[in-house]
Design an enzyme around this catalytic site. Structure first.
Site, mmCIF file in Angstrom:
data_model
loop_
_atom_site.group_PDB
_atom_site.id
_atom_site.type_symbol
_atom_site.label_atom_id
_atom_site.label_comp_id
_atom_site.label_asym_id
_atom_site.label_seq_id
_atom_site.Cartn_x
_atom_site.Cartn_y
_atom_site.Cartn_z
ATOM 1 N N ASP A 67 52.266 98.178 63.019
ATOM 2 C CA ASP A 67 51.281 98.898 62.857
ATOM 3 C C ASP A 67 50.326 99.897 61.824
ATOM 4 O O ASP A 67 51.386 99.608 60.959
ATOM 5 C CB ASP A 67 50.744 99.860 64.663
ATOM 6 C CG ASP A 67 50.665 101.258 64.840
ATOM 7 O OD1 ASP A 67 51.991 101.943 63.840
ATOM 8 O OD2 ASP A 67 50.291 102.037 65.123
ATOM 9 N N LYS A 120 52.236 92.233 66.625
ATOM 10 C CA LYS A 120 53.099 93.366 66.878
ATOM 11 C C LYS A 120 52.159 93.994 68.564
ATOM 12 O O LYS A 120 53.594 94.732 69.150
ATOM 13 C CB LYS A 120 52.086 93.915 66.421
ATOM 14 C CG LYS A 120 52.049 95.882 66.162
ATOM 15 C CD LYS A 120 50.906 96.130 65.578
ATOM 16 C CE LYS A 120 49.081 96.209 66.089
ATOM 17 N NZ LYS A 120 48.718 96.417 67.587
#
Length: 222
Positions: free
Chosen positions: A138, A120
């Site tokens: 997220d 991420k």
């Protein structure tokens, strides 16, 4: 969602916010990387508050290593997991100096080799710093992807891969910012504000939240 609905979904988000940006504050690629690492399990606002003074003084890996782990902790002690994060930031700074000439690499695989940097984080840096069409999944994007039906998946990677397949041009570059902001301010975890959502009629979420008294839903929303 079918392709036409996906296009309409992003077209509305794009019209409402043509130039979305990360809410994390930074002064260069390096401080962006540090800010994203620090933002894990923390709010952007909390990270920004802690890093404004830090980034005014420390904006290179060399300066961060000189500051040291204990010095960094004093700047970021208001951020969750600051002990581990300080250790990782110093270690990744050392790795950047040792392996990349002090520069942030424009390569996701190389970024993921850095301490404290997961997929991420690497995707955020690739997108914001280098303009790559990546999808940093997220908690907000994971929720929005599943709730709306845009990209359902049991893991962040599954949602990311479905977004990569589903999102068309010209929306790919900014898609993850639109989804993060939508999840943060409209499609909230506990009580999504469906009554003011501009894509509510395209959304698969059935128990839509009604508008509070004296408030009207925006045009285009159900």
């Amino acid at each position: 969602m079918n392709r036409a609905q996906v296009v309409e979904f992003f077209a509305r988000l794009a019209e409402a916010n043509p130039h979305p940006e990360t809410e994390l504050e930074s002064v260069n690629d390096y401080t962006l990387l540090v800010a994203v690492v620090l933002s894990a399990q923390a709010t952007d606002a909390g990270v920004n508050k802690a890093t404004r003074r830090l980034f005014a003084e420390v904006d290179t890996p060399e300066k961060m290593v000189a500051l040291g782990e204990e010095g960094l902790k004093q700047h970021i002690k208001t951020i969750g997991l600051f002990n581990t994060k300080a250790k990782n930031v110093i270690a990744l700074s050392e790795a950047l100096i040792r392996d990349h000439g002090g520069k942030v690499p424009a390569d996701r695989d190389e970024l993921e080799k850095l301490p404290g940097v997961g997929r991420k984080t690497a995707n955020v840096v690739m997108n914001v710093a280098f303009g790559a069409e990546t999808f940093a999944v997220d908690t907000h994007i994971f929720r929005v992807g599943n709730r709306t039906g845009l990209a359902r998946g049991k893991t962040p990677l599954a949602v990311e891969l479905k977004l990569d397949k589903a999102v068309p041009q010209p929306f790919r570059l900014h898609a993850h910012h639109w989804l993060i902001l939508h999840g943060r301010y409209i499609c909230k975890a506990r009580t999504p504000e469906c009554w003011r959502c501009i894509v509510a009629d395209l959304c698969a979420f059935k128990p839509k939240t009604p508008a509070p008294a004296n408030r009207k839903a925006p045009l285009g929303a159900s």
